[in-house]
Every structure is written in structure tokens, then in C-alpha cells.
Motif scaffolding. Structure first.
Motif, PDB file in Angstrom:
ATOM      1  N   LYS A 418       0.815  -1.218   0.000  1.00  0.00           N
ATOM      2  CA  LYS A 418       0.000   0.000   0.000  1.00  0.00           C
ATOM      3  C   LYS A 418       0.852   1.274   0.000  1.00  0.00           C
ATOM      4  N   ASN A 419       2.184   1.099  -0.056  1.00  0.00           N
ATOM      5  CA  ASN A 419       3.118   2.243   0.015  1.00  0.00           C
ATOM      6  C   ASN A 419       2.980   3.025   1.320  1.00  0.00           C
ATOM      7  N   GLU A 420       2.675   2.300   2.395  1.00  0.00           N
ATOM      8  CA  GLU A 420       2.622   2.902   3.727  1.00  0.00           C
ATOM      9  C   GLU A 420       3.907   2.562   4.477  1.00  0.00           C
ATOM     10  N   GLN A 421       4.203   3.367   5.501  1.00  0.00           N
ATOM     11  CA  GLN A 421       5.477   3.196   6.204  1.00  0.00           C
ATOM     12  C   GLN A 421       5.316   2.377   7.489  1.00  0.00           C
ATOM     13  N   ILE A 422       6.459   1.802   7.908  1.00  0.00           N
ATOM     14  CA  ILE A 422       6.472   0.854   9.027  1.00  0.00           C
ATOM     15  C   ILE A 422       7.606   1.223   9.978  1.00  0.00           C
ATOM     16  N   ILE A 423       7.348   1.096  11.281  1.00  0.00           N
ATOM     17  CA  ILE A 423       8.395   1.230  12.297  1.00  0.00           C
ATOM     18  C   ILE A 423       8.515  -0.093  13.037  1.00  0.00           C
ATOM     19  N   LEU A 424       9.742  -0.611  13.129  1.00  0.00           N
ATOM     20  CA  LEU A 424      10.017  -1.839  13.873  1.00  0.00           C
ATOM     21  C   LEU A 424      10.919  -1.491  15.048  1.00  0.00           C
ATOM     22  N   PHE A 425      10.446  -1.803  16.242  1.00  0.00           N
ATOM     23  CA  PHE A 425      11.134  -1.392  17.466  1.00  0.00           C
ATOM     24  C   PHE A 425      11.740  -2.590  18.191  1.00  0.00           C
ATOM     25  N   LEU A 426      13.022  -2.455  18.521  1.00  0.00           N
ATOM     26  CA  LEU A 426      13.704  -3.442  19.366  1.00  0.00           C
ATOM     27  C   LEU A 426      14.739  -2.689  20.182  1.00  0.00           C
ATOM     28  N   ASN A 427      14.595  -2.717  21.484  1.00  0.00           N
ATOM     29  CA  ASN A 427      15.482  -1.908  22.330  1.00  0.00           C
ATOM     30  C   ASN A 427      16.796  -2.635  22.620  1.00  0.00           C
ATOM     31  N   ARG A 428      17.434  -3.070  21.543  1.00  0.00           N
ATOM     32  CA  ARG A 428      18.730  -3.742  21.679  1.00  0.00           C
ATOM     33  C   ARG A 428      19.457  -3.627  20.343  1.00  0.00           C
ATOM     34  N   ARG A 429      20.614  -2.976  20.362  1.00  0.00           N
ATOM     35  CA  ARG A 429      21.356  -2.795  19.115  1.00  0.00           C
ATOM     36  C   ARG A 429      22.292  -3.970  18.860  1.00  0.00           C
ATOM     37  N   GLY A 430      22.891  -3.977  17.672  1.00  0.00           N
ATOM     38  CA  GLY A 430      23.803  -5.051  17.299  1.00  0.00           C
ATOM     39  C   GLY A 430      23.115  -6.105  16.457  1.00  0.00           C
ATOM     40  N   PHE A 431      23.881  -7.137  16.094  1.00  0.00           N
ATOM     41  CA  PHE A 431      23.362  -8.221  15.257  1.00  0.00           C
ATOM     42  C   PHE A 431      22.831  -9.351  16.129  1.00  0.00           C
ATOM     43  N   SER A 432      23.642  -9.764  17.110  1.00  0.00           N
ATOM     44  CA  SER A 432      23.191 -10.769  18.072  1.00  0.00           C
ATOM     45  C   SER A 432      23.628 -10.333  19.456  1.00  0.00           C
ATOM     46  N   THR A 433      22.866 -10.724  20.476  1.00  0.00           N
ATOM     47  CA  THR A 433      23.120 -10.200  21.815  1.00  0.00           C
ATOM     48  C   THR A 433      24.255 -10.917  22.534  1.00  0.00           C
ATOM     49  N   PHE A 434      24.569 -12.136  22.124  1.00  0.00           N
ATOM     50  CA  PHE A 434      25.750 -12.802  22.674  1.00  0.00           C
ATOM     51  C   PHE A 434      26.204 -13.918  21.743  1.00  0.00           C
ATOM     52  N   VAL A 435      27.466 -14.310  21.926  1.00  0.00           N
ATOM     53  CA  VAL A 435      28.071 -15.365  21.114  1.00  0.00           C
ATOM     54  C   VAL A 435      28.462 -16.496  22.060  1.00  0.00           C
ATOM     55  N   THR A 540      15.975   1.537  18.094  1.00  0.00           N
ATOM     56  CA  THR A 540      15.889   1.313  19.544  1.00  0.00           C
ATOM     57  C   THR A 540      14.962   2.364  20.141  1.00  0.00           C
ATOM     58  N   GLN A 541      15.095   2.624  21.445  1.00  0.00           N
ATOM     59  CA  GLN A 541      14.148   3.507  22.126  1.00  0.00           C
ATOM     60  C   GLN A 541      14.153   4.929  21.581  1.00  0.00           C
ATOM     61  N   MET A 542      15.190   5.310  20.816  1.00  0.00           N
ATOM     62  CA  MET A 542      15.204   6.665  20.279  1.00  0.00           C
ATOM     63  C   MET A 542      14.119   6.909  19.230  1.00  0.00           C
ATOM     64  N   ILE A 543      13.474   5.845  18.746  1.00  0.00           N
ATOM     65  CA  ILE A 543      12.349   6.031  17.812  1.00  0.00           C
ATOM     66  C   ILE A 543      11.005   5.807  18.500  1.00  0.00           C
ATOM     67  N   ALA A 544      11.047   5.539  19.820  1.00  0.00           N
ATOM     68  CA  ALA A 544       9.832   5.091  20.508  1.00  0.00           C
ATOM     69  C   ALA A 544       8.910   6.213  20.941  1.00  0.00           C
ATOM     70  N   LYS A 545       9.349   7.454  20.804  1.00  0.00           N
ATOM     71  CA  LYS A 545       8.534   8.542  21.349  1.00  0.00           C
ATOM     72  C   LYS A 545       8.614   9.787  20.489  1.00  0.00           C
ATOM     73  N   GLY A 546       7.570  10.591  20.546  1.00  0.00           N
ATOM     74  CA  GLY A 546       7.620  11.935  19.975  1.00  0.00           C
ATOM     75  C   GLY A 546       7.563  12.069  18.472  1.00  0.00           C
ATOM     76  N   LEU A 547       8.141  11.124  17.731  1.00  0.00           N
ATOM     77  CA  LEU A 547       8.208  11.263  16.278  1.00  0.00           C
ATOM     78  C   LEU A 547       6.811  11.184  15.668  1.00  0.00           C
ATOM     79  N   ASP A 548       6.574  12.048  14.682  1.00  0.00           N
ATOM     80  CA  ASP A 548       5.234  12.189  14.107  1.00  0.00           C
ATOM     81  C   ASP A 548       5.323  12.023  12.594  1.00  0.00           C
ATOM     82  N   PHE A 549       5.027  10.799  12.109  1.00  0.00           N
ATOM     83  CA  PHE A 549       5.056  10.510  10.677  1.00  0.00           C
ATOM     84  C   PHE A 549       3.644  10.081  10.255  1.00  0.00           C
ATOM     85  N   LYS A 550       3.033  10.882   9.399  1.00  0.00           N
ATOM     86  CA  LYS A 550       1.622  10.671   9.045  1.00  0.00           C
ATOM     87  C   LYS A 550       1.379   9.387   8.259  1.00  0.00           C
TER      88      LYS A 550
END
Length: 733
Positions: A418-435, A540-550
């Protein structure tokens, strides 16, 4: 007439945290004022150091040992009387020194020497003649004439590919000359006009309540998308009409571009911007613009609350619940507490705003200490998104081992079509959390910290997120020698890779600490997504608040349990806030929004109430648990953290502190001493860490006594053991 000054020397040492009396020499009488930075002789060797004038005296008793001030640095006092009043309150509240407060309030560049950025710009001089009336000199002369004073020597040479040698020759013979200018380093861009919006009924009530009430503190509890920013703008406008200044605080630098764009589009470019991504020079320029009364509004992160406005009328703290408003270094202040101090000192109004207020803030509203303003509807008639909880245990039972549930995968595909936008949130950076090794269970940990290394695929390294130490990837287990070394867990980098794998045509952006290290990176990512040049934003959490994308109609919470499993009394509160806030990014325009929350704990009350957007029910359940467990807001906390490279000295020292503290406080049956015990992360940057928690009815005087008592106990190991005392911790991890 004042002839003596009480001065704090430029040192954060507790031993030097007192006023030293200096004589004001005759030639400086009248120039030395409270708040001035001065040069003084100090110590046995009369070493020349900086100091700050805190008090002025007409006479002093002992004149024999009094030394004289050598010089006054600046034309104006760096600290106002209001600043000095604030410092006194901060010293008591946060158990810190004068200089720790001063270095928080004024820009660090004051302690580094040069402040203004000075450059030499090129102008045309005498008319060309003789052998200089030919190439390449003629071209240089005409280019400079067309851009008279616009470029310095280096930029002129680079832009127009001119010979530096020829430019220098013309300067030498006066065919060109250089003139020195002070260069302003603040943002002078023009922004598109941001039209005034018609306030709805609830927004009008909010503005009127703040402006017409005798109260000084307010909480605007408005659901996500309720138009709190528009309320802030109207409040600022009302303050400007009264000739008063305003400060707007935001929790994340990622929100700065959006807020700046809106406020500068509404009020013009004369707004100060103040946050940690600015250089020292840029921060100084913005601070100076406020000091010189060139601006009436400032926007920034927590440190902006200290900007030197003289006629402050309003402080707004947006997303007041955010932990980024807490300083982790001395003084360990919380921005809303500083705001409260300023309402007392400056007589201004403090407005807190959030869709998910901190439990302690809402509790104060219930007790009528803060005036509550509630907004239950979204602005412009938008509807809250539908929120679905997905039990990831069922996904595993159905043999879905992907990081995307079937419903999230389906919705991503639908929105892309539909050409609509998506936000995917995960409060953990990197590729994998441990090896880890799948054969023996060995986990690769940082050699400096007691923490698992995170794998980052873009640089093919294992990285410690605490000390930054990087390790090369190995395919062989160092413990058992097997080759079954695998990556476990998921970070934002992995989510981005999976999107590219399953949706190769989707344009994807990632916003986390790794992608926003460079200057202006936040703004670039924000503008890319805002202007529709990307379909999916992973962050991460920096996209979790305040941003306003119609055009964002889908939000996916990849792992809602990440914050839930942290061993801290605020874990459920943090989880509720994150899910509610990130869910609020969906459906802010005319299109209906949807949120998919993936979790292994679908029955946890914080997740259930977040899905139902029911703050009050969450608050009611959480406040009961806090009362039963004797946690804030019903008690005060004090966190004593001790660290050392020598583990044995550390353990011996903190155990001694623990035994003596319990004895010192045994007469007070309303105080509990927990510990000592190792911190949750027991080693960071080669320093072992232990802690003691004090819980109960702790007033400021008792906290000061406890601090002094502890420092006496550790005086013999002061050089071996570092101590950190937090008088109001927001987390115990």
C-alpha cells in the motif's frame, strides 16, 4: 563597598569544597561581582588557578593570610544570583560540590581557553598592475571581487581550485587583504512556515489552565498524538506576549530535528538549540545568545535547563518519564527536580508532559502537589491504533523460528504493497546479543567487564557496549576447542538484515547508537524517513517517542520482554511506557494504524494494559505493588556504589562500610540497609563494582550525615576505591 570575596577554586575535590577569602585589589573594586570567574593565587606555591566568586564581603576578621585576586576574566558574571541560589539547592539535594554544580551550569569551553571562533576572510585590495595584471592573478582578483569577504583563504582555494601560493603572493603585495571576523556556529537555516493550528476543546482547556492558574507545576497527561506539542507552542507564544522566556526540554536528540523544524517554522530562527551532539564552540555560541538576550526560547536535552535566561516564564519537560533526564555523573540531578527548584527561584511555571507519566509524578498529582491536566482524544480526530499481542510461544509450537510472527510478517507485506510506512522497534542494538559455544555453553565475555559481547556484523567484531572493547570473531571455542560457535539473540542490525532478506525491495533505515554516531546523523535519518525515501525504520528507544510521521500505519514491537526482564523495581513501568509510546507512532494521520506486540509474557499486566492503552489501571496495580514492597514514591532511596581494580580491597572496604552503616542507622526503625552485594554488572572497564542500598524515610540532613560518615570510613583507601553516592536513583541496576 565590597573589598573581599568568598571564592570557590576550580577543583571538584571534597577537601576544597569551601569558600576561600581573597582581597579585591583597588583596581578591581567594582568589577568583581558575584558569579565572576577570576584568576587567583592558590596554595603554598601560589599557583595561578581559576575560581568563581560566590560571596562578597565589606570586611573580614583575619587579614594576615588573605591573598589578592589577580584578574577578572569576563565582562559579565558567568553565574547569576539565581544560578548561585540553584547551586546551593543542588549541593544539598545531590550531595555534590560547588564546582560539580558550576561545571554543569556553564559551558565546558570556559575551562579550555578560547571561546569565540575567529576566521580571516579575503577581500580585494589595491588594483592589479605590472606583472600581477595577468593570469593567474587576474582570475583570483575577479573571483574574490565577486565573493568579497565570503571565504577564508583555504575555502577560497578549495572551492575555486585556486593556487594557495598565488593567493599568498597577492596578500603579500596588498592586492588582497584579510580581515578577522567572529564566526557564529549556530544553525541559521530558514525553515518552512509552520502554520498555527486551531486548538480543540481539550487543548484550549490545557493552555488556559496553565496560564490562568495560581499553581506553578502542571502535568499534561495526554494520550499519544493528542497534540501536546501544539499546546507547548501556544504556551510559549503567551509567554512571549508577556515578554518572558521559555525552555523546552526533549529526552532524545533524535527528536531535536522535528521539534526545531516546528518551532523555528512557527517562531523564526532566533531559537537556541542546546544538546550534547553540538561541539563545545556551538554550545558556547548558543549559551552566549541566551546570555546576551538575543533569544527568548531554547530547545534541548536536559542540560538546556541551565541556560541563563533572566526573565524565565516557562519550562516544559516533554516525555517527562524518560530516564535520559537523569544525569549519571555528579551532580546526579533529574531535570524535573531542577525545574521545580527554578519555579521557586525564578517564579516561572513548570509543565510536564507525557502519555505515560512516571509513577512518582502521577502519585504527586493524586496528592494535589502537581495540577493534573488530562487529554483523552487525539488531535485532528485521529484514532488510536489497534494493538494486537502475539504469543511467541505459539509461534514456536507452529514451527515459526523467525524473528517475525506470522501476523507481523503478513502486515509488513500488506503495508509495503500500500506504500505505507512501518516502524520496527527493538530496544537492543547489534546483530546478536551474545556469542556462545553450543557444545560446552561458553559465552564470550568482555575481558574488562562482566558482560557478554555483542556481535556487530557491519564490522565483523564482537563489541562490549560498556567499555567499547572490540574482539575479532573466532570460529573455535577457547574453552573446549569445538567449532560450534554460534550467534544468539537479536539486535536491530539483525532485524535490518532479516527485512532485507524477506523484503528485498523495501527501503530500510536503522536508527540506533551505531548509526547515529556522526554529527547530524539523527537529522539525516529523520528527513529521509519523513520525506518518504524509506519504507521501514528499524530502531531502539530513540524512535519510541515523539516522532510524528503521518504515513506510518504499522508498528512492530519485536521483543516486548527485553525491558521486562531487567532486575529492577521499575522494569514493568519501563515496559508499559515503551510499548505505549512506540505504539503511538502508528495511525497519526488519516490512515488507521495497527500495532503488533510480540512477547513471551502475554499475560503480564504491563503488556496487557499497554495494549488496552489504559494508564490508570496500570498505575493502580503498580502503585499497590510499590506500597507493598516499600519502594518509591513511598520511601526514599540512596544508592552507594563502590568500585576498584583491586577486588579484595573493594570487598573489605564495602563490607566495613556496610557493618558500620547498619550500626549507625540502627536506632531508626524506618530505614533499611540492603547489602553490600555485587552490582548487577559486577565489573566495568576493569573495575569491580559492589553496592549498598538504603531505603526508608531519608531527609536531606540525614543523607548528608550518611555521606560524611561513609567518606570518613573510606579515607584510608580513598585512592584505591572510587565511591559514587546517588541520593535519588531511578534505577538500581
Amino acid at each position: 563597598m565590597y573589598k573581599y570575596a568568598g571564592i570557590i577554586v576550580n577543583s571538584t575535590s571534597i577537601q576544597l569544597d569551601k569558600l576561600f577569602t581573597y582581597e579585591i585589589p583597588e583596581e578591581l573594586i567594582g568589577r568583581v561581582q558575584r558569579g565572576n570567574r577570576v584568576l587567583i593565587p592558590f596554595g603554598m606555591g601560589n599557583k595561578k588557578i581559576d575560581g568563581f566568586v560566590i560571596e562578597l564581603y565589606s570586611n573580614v576578621e583575619d587579614l594576615k593570610r588573605t591573598k589578592k585576586i589577580l584578574n577578572v576574566y569576563d565582562k559579565f558574571p558567568n553565574l547569576t544570583d539565581n544560578d548561585l541560589s540553584l547551586i546551593e539547592k543542588m549541593r544539598v539535594k545531590y550531595l555534590c560540590t560547588y564546582m560539580e554544580c558550576i561545571k554543569t551550569i556553564i559551558p565546558s569551553i570556559f575551562f579550555k581557553g578560547t571561546k569565540n571562533r575567529v576566521e580571516n576572510f579575503i577581500f580585494i585590495g589595491e588594483k592589479l598592475k605590472g606583472r600581477y595584471d595577468k593570469e593567474p592573478y587576474k582570475s583570483i582578483y575577479h573571483i574574490v571581487n565577486d565573493n568579497n569577504g565570503k571565504y577564508n583563504k583555504t575555502s577560497l582555494s578549495k572551492k575555486f581550485k585556486l593556487s594557495l601560493s598565488s593567493i599568498n603572493t597577492m596578500l603579500k603585495h596588498n592586492y588582497l587583504y584579510q580581515s578577522t571576523k567572529i564566526v557564529n556556529r549556530f544553525d541559521q537555516r530558514k525553515y518552512n512556515y509552520y502554520e498555527w493550528k486551531h486548538l480543540n476543546y481539550e487543548q484550549k482547556i490545557a493552555v488556559d489552565s496553565v496560564m490562568n492558574s495560581e499553581e506553578s507545576m502542571f502535568l499534561i497527561h495526554g494520550i499519544t498524538g493528542s497534540g501536546k506539542t501544539e499546546i507547548y507552542m501556544h504556551l510559549v507564544n503567551e509567554m512571549m506576549k508577556d515578554g518572558k522566556e521559555s525552555i523546552i526540554l526533549i529526552p532524545e536528540i533524535s527528536l531535536t530535528p522535528q521539534m526545531v523544524e516546528r518551532f523555528k517554522g512557527r517562531f523564526g530562527k532566533d531559537i537556541a538549540i542546546f544538546h550534547s551532539k553540538l561541539s563545545d564552540g556551538e554550545r558556547y555560541d548558543e549559551w552566549l545568545r541566551v546570555k546576551e538576550k538575543k533569544v527568548k526560547l531554547a530547545i534541548g536535552a536536559r542540560s538546556a535547563i541551565f541556560l541563563p535566561f533572566e526573565n524565565l516564564g516557562l519550562i516544559v519537560i516533554d516525555e517527562e518519564h524518560e530516564t535520559s533526564y537523569k544525569s549519571e555523573s555528579n551532580p546526579k540531578y533529574i531535570a524535573k527536580e531542577i525545574g521545580e527548584f527554578k519555579t521557586e527561584i525564578n517564579g516561572c511555571k513548570l509543565v510536564l508532559g507525557s502519555a505515560t507519566p512516571a509513577i512518582d509524578t502521577y502519585y504527586r498529582c493524586i496528592k494535589n502537589e502537581i495540577k493534573l491536566i488530562t487529554i483523552n482524544k487525539r488531535a485532528d480526530g485521529a484514532v488510536l491504533p489497534e494493538i494486537n499481542i502475539v504469543d511467541m510461544r505459539d509461534e514456536l509450537l507452529n514451527n515459526n523460528k523467525s524473528i517475525f510472527s506470522r501476523s507481523l510478517f503478513k502486515e509488513i507485506k500488506l503495508r509495503l504493497d500500500k506504500n505505507e510506512q512501518i516502524i520496527l522497534f527493538l530496544n537492543r542494538r547489534g546483530f546478536s546479543t551474545f556469542v556462545s559455544c553450543r557444545k560446552c555453553g561458553f559465552v564470550f565475555k568482555c575481558k574488562n567487564c562482566d558482560i557478554a559481547l555483542t556481535y556487530h556484523s557491519y564490522e565483523n567484531n564482537m563489541v562490549c557496549h560498556y567499555c567499547g572493547n572490540k574482539n575479532k570473531i573466532t570460529k573455535v571455542c577457547p574453552k573446549c576447542g569445538s567449532k560450534y560457535v554460534k550467534y544468539f539473540g537479536v539486535g536491530t542490525e539483525k532485524v535490518e538484515e532479516e527485512i532485507k532478506k524477506y523484503f528485498p525491495k523495501a527501503r530500510t533505515l536503522r536508527m540506533d547508537f551505531d548509526t547515529t554516531r556522526r554529527k547530524n546523523a539523527y537529522e539525516n535519518i529523520y528527513n529521509e524517513f519523513k520525506n518518504g525515501r524509506a519504507d521501514i525504520l528499524v530502531g531502539t528507544q530513540m524512535i519510541a517517542k515523539g516522532l510524528d510521521f503521518k504515513n506510518v500505519t504499522l508498528v512492530g514491537v519485536i521483543a516486548a520482554d527485553t525491558s521486562l526482564n531487567i532486575p529492577d523495581f521499575k522494569a514493568t513501568e519501563r515496559t508499559f511506557q515503551l510499548i505505549t509510546q512506540v505504539s503511538g507512532r502508528a495511525g497519526r494521520g488519516e490512515k488507521m494504524g495497527k500495532v503488533i506486540v510480540q512477547t513471551y509474557n502475554p499475560d503480564n499486566y504491563s503488556i496487557v494494559y499497554a495494549a488496552n492503552n489504559n494508564y490508570f489501571k496500570f498505575y493502580s496495580e503498580e502503585i499497590q505493588l510499590r506500597h507493598i514492597m516499600n519502594y518509591p514514591p513511598f520511601v526514599e532511596l540512596m544508592l552507594i556504589n563502590m568500585s576498584s581494580e583491586n577486588e579484595q580491597i573493594l570487598i573489605k572496604s564495602i563490607q566495613n562500610v556496610g557493618i558500620n552503616l547498619k550500626d549507625f542507622l540502627k536506632s531508626n526503625d524506618k530505614i533499611e540497609v540492603l547489602g553490600p552485594c555485587p552490582c548487577e554488572i559486577s565489573k566495568i572497564k576493569n573495575n569491580y563494582r559492589w553496592q549498598i542500598i538504603i531505603k526508608g524515610n531519608l531527609d536531606s540532613n540525614l543523607k548528608i550525615k550518611i555521606k560524611n560518615f561513609i567518606y570518613k570510613l573510606i579515607k584510608d583507601v580513598y585512592n584505591d576505591v572510587r565511591i559514587s553516592i546517588d541520593s535519588n536513583p531511578i534505577s538500581l541496576v
